[in-house]
Design a protein around this motif. Structure first.
Motif, short mmCIF file in Angstrom:
data_model
loop_
_atom_site.label_atom_id
_atom_site.label_comp_id
_atom_site.label_asym_id
_atom_site.label_seq_id
_atom_site.Cartn_x
_atom_site.Cartn_y
_atom_site.Cartn_z
N ALA A 298 0.82 -1.20 0.00
CA ALA A 298 0.00 0.00 0.00
C ALA A 298 0.86 1.26 0.00
CB ALA A 298 -0.93 -0.01 1.21
N ILE A 299 1.94 1.24 0.79
CA ILE A 299 2.83 2.39 0.85
C ILE A 299 3.54 2.59 -0.49
CG2 ILE A 299 4.87 3.36 1.97
CD1 ILE A 299 4.08 1.75 4.47
N ASP A 300 4.05 1.49 -1.06
CA ASP A 300 4.75 1.58 -2.34
C ASP A 300 3.84 2.10 -3.44
OD1 ASP A 300 7.06 0.63 -1.20
OD2 ASP A 300 6.74 -1.44 -1.82
N SER A 301 2.62 1.59 -3.48
CA SER A 301 1.68 2.04 -4.51
C SER A 301 1.31 3.49 -4.32
CB SER A 301 0.43 1.16 -4.50
OG SER A 301 0.74 -0.16 -4.82
N GLY A 302 1.12 3.88 -3.05
CA GLY A 302 0.79 5.28 -2.78
C GLY A 302 1.90 6.22 -3.19
N ALA A 303 3.14 5.85 -2.88
CA ALA A 303 4.28 6.69 -3.24
C ALA A 303 4.45 6.75 -4.76
CB ALA A 303 5.55 6.14 -2.59
N LEU A 304 4.19 5.64 -5.45
CA LEU A 304 4.32 5.61 -6.90
C LEU A 304 3.30 6.51 -7.56
CD1 LEU A 304 5.68 4.35 -9.41
CD2 LEU A 304 3.99 2.52 -9.28
N GLY B 67 4.32 10.87 7.36
CA GLY B 67 3.39 11.48 8.30
C GLY B 67 2.76 10.45 9.23
N GLN B 68 1.65 10.82 9.82
CA GLN B 68 0.96 9.96 10.77
C GLN B 68 -0.07 9.08 10.05
OE1 GLN B 68 -0.62 12.75 13.65
NE2 GLN B 68 1.26 12.72 14.84
N VAL B 69 -0.35 7.94 10.67
CA VAL B 69 -1.25 6.97 10.05
C VAL B 69 -2.34 6.54 11.03
CG1 VAL B 69 -1.43 4.63 9.11
CG2 VAL B 69 0.49 6.09 8.46
N LEU B 70 -3.57 6.56 10.56
CA LEU B 70 -4.69 5.91 11.23
C LEU B 70 -4.93 4.59 10.52
CD1 LEU B 70 -7.33 5.53 12.88
CD2 LEU B 70 -8.47 6.97 11.18
N LEU C 237 1.66 -6.62 15.44
CA LEU C 237 1.48 -5.18 15.41
C LEU C 237 2.81 -4.46 15.56
CD1 LEU C 237 -0.57 -2.89 15.20
CD2 LEU C 237 -0.82 -2.98 17.69
N GLY C 238 3.70 -5.01 16.39
CA GLY C 238 5.03 -4.42 16.52
C GLY C 238 5.80 -4.45 15.22
N GLU C 239 5.68 -5.56 14.48
CA GLU C 239 6.33 -5.66 13.18
C GLU C 239 5.76 -4.64 12.20
OE1 GLU C 239 7.22 -8.99 9.67
OE2 GLU C 239 6.10 -9.54 11.47
N LEU C 240 4.43 -4.49 12.23
CA LEU C 240 3.78 -3.51 11.37
C LEU C 240 4.25 -2.09 11.71
CD1 LEU C 240 1.66 -2.52 9.35
CD2 LEU C 240 -0.05 -2.77 11.15
N GLN C 241 4.35 -1.80 13.00
CA GLN C 241 4.81 -0.49 13.44
C GLN C 241 6.22 -0.21 12.94
OE1 GLN C 241 5.45 0.06 17.71
NE2 GLN C 241 4.28 1.96 17.60
N ARG C 242 7.09 -1.21 13.01
CA ARG C 242 8.47 -1.03 12.53
C ARG C 242 8.51 -0.84 11.02
NH1 ARG C 242 9.11 -4.92 16.60
NH2 ARG C 242 8.97 -6.66 15.12
N THR C 243 7.64 -1.54 10.30
CA THR C 243 7.56 -1.37 8.84
C THR C 243 7.20 0.06 8.49
OG1 THR C 243 6.93 -3.69 8.48
CG2 THR C 243 6.36 -2.11 6.74
N LEU C 244 6.21 0.61 9.19
CA LEU C 244 5.79 1.99 8.93
C LEU C 244 6.89 2.97 9.33
CD1 LEU C 244 2.09 1.76 10.19
CD2 LEU C 244 2.83 2.08 7.83
N ASN C 245 7.50 2.76 10.48
CA ASN C 245 8.56 3.68 10.92
C ASN C 245 9.72 3.71 9.93
OD1 ASN C 245 7.14 4.29 13.22
ND2 ASN C 245 8.28 2.90 14.55
N LEU D 88 6.70 6.77 8.48
CA LEU D 88 5.30 6.85 8.88
C LEU D 88 5.17 6.46 10.35
CD1 LEU D 88 3.81 5.19 5.71
CD2 LEU D 88 3.42 7.56 6.39
N GLU D 89 4.28 7.13 11.05
CA GLU D 89 4.05 6.86 12.47
C GLU D 89 2.63 6.38 12.68
OE1 GLU D 89 4.05 9.15 16.81
OE2 GLU D 89 4.22 10.29 14.94
N LEU D 90 2.50 5.18 13.22
CA LEU D 90 1.17 4.63 13.52
C LEU D 90 0.69 5.24 14.83
CD1 LEU D 90 -1.11 2.66 12.91
CD2 LEU D 90 0.20 0.87 14.08
#
Length: 240
Positions: free
Chosen positions: A46-52, A60-63, A76-84, A88-90
């Protein structure tokens, strides 16, 4: 193609990255109802497609709108690290799944229920888990025939008891009794475990007096016939 605030950016696998209309660098990440792709990989796509599509890094921040996804603490910790790792901040999770709320609390992430309302009846995937929203005050007694997840505190003078596990998303400072029908494998878990009294099946103990460990939930269980309190395991002992 012009990309502006409010534009929905959709990767091939079904997750949506939606830019905040205010332009403040806040985004909604909406998970599909179901998907075979592992969650971190789904979010990465989702991040890659959004950036493309935006032709710029997404920061920025993420909901995270997780819906009914059951996300554990380690996942969830792995997901948080992926975003960071992508700038991106969850900051918030919107979920209808109690397990996900517990995991968010364990990592200090704000969570909310859809339409700002927690369920008042047992969740369908866990028919013996009762979810209760609100603090128990002196004189209150919450008792269930299965396991219970309390979204609030248990104040001194209040009691909470269950035939299964007692899980408190908050401070446990009253009296808690897990396994009240004789289950020696039941556990008591809280974000801060400082009760006046703990009971698991027939075992009784007082709560610890020292400060709780920073960044950890705590759990009480029977070890060698006595109640022992330790930092909680990465997966809380929810039923189902």
């Amino acid at each position: 193609m012009e990309i502006g605030p409010g534009t929905e950016l959709e990767p091939a696998r079904g997750a949506l990255l939606v830019a905040d209309e205010s332009g403040r660098g806040s985004h909604r990440l909406v998970l599909p109802a179901s998907c075979q792709t592992p969650l971190p990989a789904l979010v990465q796509q989702a991040i890659d497609s959004g950036a493309l599509l935006a032709n710029r890094p997404i920061e920025g921040q993420v909901l995270l709108e997780a819906g009914a996804w059951r996300i554990g603490l380690s996942q969830l910790g792995e997901l948080q690290r992926t975003l960071n790792g992508r700038g991106l901040e969850l900051v918030t999770i919107c979920s209808s799944q109690p397990h996900t709320h517990v995991a968010a609390a364990g990592l200090g992430i704000l969570s909310q229920w859809p339409n700002s309302a927690a369920p008042t009846s047992p969740a369908k995937p866990d028919s013996d888990l009762q979810v209760h929203q609100g603090t128990l005050r002196s004189g209150d007694h919450l008792e269930t025939s299965g396991s219970v997840l309390l979204l609030g505190d248990v104040n001194p003078g209040a009691r909470i008891s269950a035939a299964g596990h007692v899980l408190v998303w908050g401070r446990l400072r009253g009296v808690a009794h897990a396994g009240c029908q004789g289950d020696n494998f039941a556990r008591i878990v809280a974000l801060q475990l400082r009760p006046l009294q703990l009971r698991i099946a027939g075992a009784v103990a007082r709560g610890p007096e020292g400060a709780p460990p920073a960044g950890f939930a705590e759990e009480a269980r029977i070890v060698a016939g006595a109640i022992q309190i330790d930092p909680a395991q990465p997966v809380w002992p929810l039923s189902g």
